[in-house]
Design a protein around this motif. Structure first.
Motif, short mmCIF file in Angstrom:
data_model
loop_
_atom_site.label_atom_id
_atom_site.label_comp_id
_atom_site.label_asym_id
_atom_site.label_seq_id
_atom_site.Cartn_x
_atom_site.Cartn_y
_atom_site.Cartn_z
N VAL A 32 0.84 -1.19 0.00
CA VAL A 32 0.00 0.00 0.00
C VAL A 32 0.87 1.25 0.00
O VAL A 32 1.69 1.44 0.89
CB VAL A 32 -0.92 0.02 1.24
CG1 VAL A 32 -1.78 1.28 1.24
CG2 VAL A 32 -1.79 -1.22 1.24
N LEU A 34 1.31 4.82 0.86
CA LEU A 34 0.56 5.55 1.86
C LEU A 34 0.51 7.05 1.66
O LEU A 34 -0.33 7.72 2.22
CB LEU A 34 1.14 5.24 3.25
CG LEU A 34 0.97 3.78 3.66
CD1 LEU A 34 1.78 3.51 4.90
CD2 LEU A 34 -0.50 3.47 3.90
N ARG A 55 -5.09 4.13 6.26
CA ARG A 55 -4.47 3.15 5.36
C ARG A 55 -3.36 2.38 6.07
O ARG A 55 -3.24 1.16 5.93
CB ARG A 55 -3.90 3.85 4.12
CG ARG A 55 -4.95 4.39 3.18
CD ARG A 55 -4.28 5.10 2.00
NE ARG A 55 -5.25 5.71 1.11
CZ ARG A 55 -4.93 6.47 0.08
NH1 ARG A 55 -3.65 6.71 -0.18
NH2 ARG A 55 -5.86 6.99 -0.69
N GLU A 59 -3.23 -1.68 6.86
CA GLU A 59 -2.12 -2.49 6.38
C GLU A 59 -1.45 -3.26 7.53
O GLU A 59 -0.99 -4.39 7.35
CB GLU A 59 -1.09 -1.60 5.68
CG GLU A 59 0.14 -2.34 5.17
CD GLU A 59 -0.16 -3.29 4.03
OE1 GLU A 59 0.72 -4.11 3.71
OE2 GLU A 59 -1.28 -3.22 3.46
#
Length: 201
Positions: A32, A34, A55, A59
């Protein structure tokens, strides 16, 4: 590095700008990404921080709860609240703190705290109200309604932007969420609970 931690308080605190290792601005965590220029169009630094923090929490397997900036005599505190199923540990809070701190440069703060939200954490999002439905809550209004500024009762839920609460008389009161300063669960203890916690003579 100034670090304050406590199992009882349940938070991890670091003073800003005192560890050169954390001056990195962009970080990829797992798969991911970020932080990106796409976040630049968001309404405020705090809103962008909320997106990034959520986020990162997802994760890492945590639940992102809330973020706020509070001005206190010592300075401005950036507070992030995270949780996880089964409860979050101090080690979890420290790991999240170290992961998220480099991504908070856009926010004006002096100290960052990462903590667990607590049983009486304020209800803000739809999922918060869904989770707390059926619980007794306290609703504080910005302005009195029919001479009353604090309402208590059973939370029915957040429906179409209105917080619905059933009072002791059985009547349902609906208040626009934008008129509510705070809505949070009432944590109640009975006498047996308090007796169990009391020190022995």
């Amino acid at each position: 590095m100034t670090v304050v931690s406590s199992w009882n308080a349940g938070f991890f605190l670091l003073q800003r700008g005192i560890c050169p290792f954390f001056q990195v601005r962009t970080l990829t965590f797992g798969q991911v990404f970020l932080w990106s220029d796409n976040l630049a169009g968001q309404s405020s630094p705090l809103k962008r921080a909320e997106i990034v923090a959520a986020r990162m929490a997802a994760e890492m397997g945590y639940e992102f709860v809330d973020v706020e900036v509070v001005k206190e005599p010592m300075g401005k505190f950036l507070r992030l609240y995270v949780d996880r199923e089964g409860g979050i540990s101090l080690d979890d809070l420290e790991k999240y703190h170290r992961a998220i701190q480099p991504l908070m440069d856009d926010v004006d703060y002096d100290y960052m705290e990462v903590s667990s939200p607590g049983a009486d954490r304020p209800l803000k999002k739809q999922e918060d109200f869904d989770r707390a439905a059926g619980m007794n809550v306290e609703v504080k209004l910005y302005r009195p309604m029919d001479g009353v500024k604090v309402l208590t009762g059973e939370l029915i839920g957040l429906n179409e932007g209105r917080i619905e609460v059933r009072g002791a008389d059985g009547k349902v009161i609906a208040v626009e969420q934008k008129a509510v300063a705070m809505c949070r669960p009432l944590v109640e203890f009975d006498e047996d609970d308090l007796a169990d916690d009391a020190p022995e003579a």
